[in-house]
Design a protein around this motif. Structure first.
Motif, PDB file in Angstrom:
ATOM      1  N   ALA A   6     -32.365  51.712  61.929  1.00 56.80           N
ATOM      2  CA  ALA A   6     -33.822  51.749  62.023  1.00 56.80           C
ATOM      3  C   ALA A   6     -34.265  50.403  62.580  1.00 56.80           C
ATOM      4  CB  ALA A   6     -34.435  51.971  60.643  1.00 56.80           C
ATOM      5  N   GLY A   7     -35.186  50.410  63.492  1.00 52.96           N
ATOM      6  CA  GLY A   7     -35.731  49.162  64.027  1.00 52.96           C
ATOM      7  C   GLY A   7     -37.051  48.853  63.358  1.00 52.96           C
ATOM      8  N   ILE A   8     -37.176  47.645  62.847  1.00 54.15           N
ATOM      9  CA  ILE A   8     -38.419  47.223  62.199  1.00 54.15           C
ATOM     10  C   ILE A   8     -39.051  46.161  63.092  1.00 54.15           C
ATOM     11  CG2 ILE A   8     -39.436  46.148  60.163  1.00 54.15           C
ATOM     12  CD1 ILE A   8     -37.084  47.288  58.552  1.00 54.15           C
ATOM     13  N   TYR A   9     -40.277  46.422  63.536  1.00 50.93           N
ATOM     14  CA  TYR A   9     -40.922  45.544  64.500  1.00 50.93           C
ATOM     15  C   TYR A   9     -42.328  45.163  64.057  1.00 50.93           C
ATOM     16  CZ  TYR A   9     -37.176  47.378  67.363  1.00 50.93           C
ATOM     17  OH  TYR A   9     -35.946  47.746  67.832  1.00 50.93           O
ATOM     18  N   LEU A  10     -42.712  43.963  64.434  1.00 50.02           N
ATOM     19  CA  LEU A  10     -44.085  43.480  64.305  1.00 50.02           C
ATOM     20  C   LEU A  10     -44.611  43.413  62.875  1.00 50.02           C
ATOM     21  CD1 LEU A  10     -45.568  45.278  67.441  1.00 50.02           C
ATOM     22  CD2 LEU A  10     -44.718  42.929  67.277  1.00 50.02           C
ATOM     23  N   ILE A  11     -43.774  42.971  61.967  1.00 53.94           N
ATOM     24  CA  ILE A  11     -44.243  42.667  60.612  1.00 53.94           C
ATOM     25  C   ILE A  11     -44.794  41.238  60.665  1.00 53.94           C
ATOM     26  CG2 ILE A  11     -43.596  42.319  58.189  1.00 53.94           C
ATOM     27  CD1 ILE A  11     -43.308  45.207  58.954  1.00 53.94           C
ATOM     28  N   LYS A  40     -29.164  54.517  57.348  1.00 53.07           N
ATOM     29  CA  LYS A  40     -28.569  53.645  56.340  1.00 53.07           C
ATOM     30  C   LYS A  40     -28.582  52.174  56.723  1.00 53.07           C
ATOM     31  CE  LYS A  40     -25.624  57.223  54.464  1.00 53.07           C
ATOM     32  NZ  LYS A  40     -24.309  57.615  54.015  1.00 53.07           N
ATOM     33  N   ARG A  41     -28.934  51.893  57.968  1.00 58.20           N
ATOM     34  CA  ARG A  41     -28.953  50.506  58.429  1.00 58.20           C
ATOM     35  C   ARG A  41     -30.298  50.215  59.086  1.00 58.20           C
ATOM     36  NH1 ARG A  41     -24.977  49.030  62.416  1.00 58.20           N
ATOM     37  NH2 ARG A  41     -25.536  50.953  63.448  1.00 58.20           N
ATOM     38  N   ALA A  42     -30.660  48.944  59.124  1.00 57.26           N
ATOM     39  CA  ALA A  42     -31.898  48.537  59.785  1.00 57.26           C
ATOM     40  C   ALA A  42     -31.676  47.194  60.471  1.00 57.26           C
ATOM     41  CB  ALA A  42     -33.042  48.422  58.776  1.00 57.26           C
ATOM     42  N   CYS A  43     -32.425  46.973  61.523  1.00 56.95           N
ATOM     43  CA  CYS A  43     -32.357  45.678  62.203  1.00 56.95           C
ATOM     44  C   CYS A  43     -33.776  45.224  62.519  1.00 56.95           C
ATOM     45  CB  CYS A  43     -31.506  45.773  63.466  1.00 56.95           C
ATOM     46  SG  CYS A  43     -32.186  46.852  64.721  1.00 56.95           S
ATOM     47  N   LEU A  44     -33.913  43.929  62.682  1.00 57.61           N
ATOM     48  CA  LEU A  44     -35.188  43.341  63.040  1.00 57.61           C
ATOM     49  C   LEU A  44     -34.951  41.980  63.658  1.00 57.61           C
ATOM     50  CD1 LEU A  44     -35.619  41.022  60.689  1.00 57.61           C
ATOM     51  CD2 LEU A  44     -36.505  42.931  59.396  1.00 57.61           C
ATOM     52  N   GLN A  45     -35.987  41.443  64.247  1.00 59.47           N
ATOM     53  CA  GLN A  45     -35.968  40.076  64.755  1.00 59.47           C
ATOM     54  C   GLN A  45     -36.910  39.269  63.883  1.00 59.47           C
ATOM     55  OE1 GLN A  45     -37.110  40.312  68.857  1.00 59.47           O
ATOM     56  NE2 GLN A  45     -35.375  41.580  69.403  1.00 59.47           N
ATOM     57  N   ALA A  46     -36.448  38.131  63.413  1.00 57.94           N
ATOM     58  CA  ALA A  46     -37.255  37.324  62.491  1.00 57.94           C
ATOM     59  C   ALA A  46     -37.600  35.973  63.095  1.00 57.94           C
ATOM     60  CB  ALA A  46     -36.491  37.110  61.189  1.00 57.94           C
ATOM     61  N   THR A  47     -38.793  35.508  62.788  1.00 55.92           N
ATOM     62  CA  THR A  47     -39.149  34.138  63.108  1.00 55.92           C
ATOM     63  C   THR A  47     -38.520  33.236  62.047  1.00 55.92           C
ATOM     64  OG1 THR A  47     -41.144  34.225  61.755  1.00 55.92           O
ATOM     65  CG2 THR A  47     -41.374  34.843  64.092  1.00 55.92           C
TER      66      THR A  47
END
Length: 76
Positions: A6-11, A40-47
């Motif tokens: 799962a992609g998590i964006y713009l939090i 079952k997995r997720a990825c994101l880009q973090a500051t």
């Protein structure tokens, strides 16, 4: 079950609301939704400022990326 994460964006959390758990709650909600879809997995880009939030949830660093952007307002 999909093998894709799962992609998590713009939090994002405005400065005056940081440290109150809102970013964690939004991220956990996304993870719950992903689980309901069988992911079952997720990825994101973090500051840098958000990285500690995600580490507390259980995310691990898998590398760094360089962002290159184009700003039309700054072109001649």
């Amino acid at each position: 079950c999909s093998k894709e994460p799962a992609g998590i964006y713009l939090i994002a959390t405005k400065a005056e609301y940081r440290g109150k758990g809102y970013g964690s709650q939004m991220t956990m909600h996304c993870l719950q939704q992903a689980k309901e879809f069988g992911l079952k997995r997720a990825c994101l880009q973090a500051t840098q400022s958000g990285e500690s939030v995600y580490r507390k949830i259980g995310f691990k660093n898998d590398g760094e990326i360089n962002l290159i952007y184009f700003d039309r307002a700054q072109t001649v």
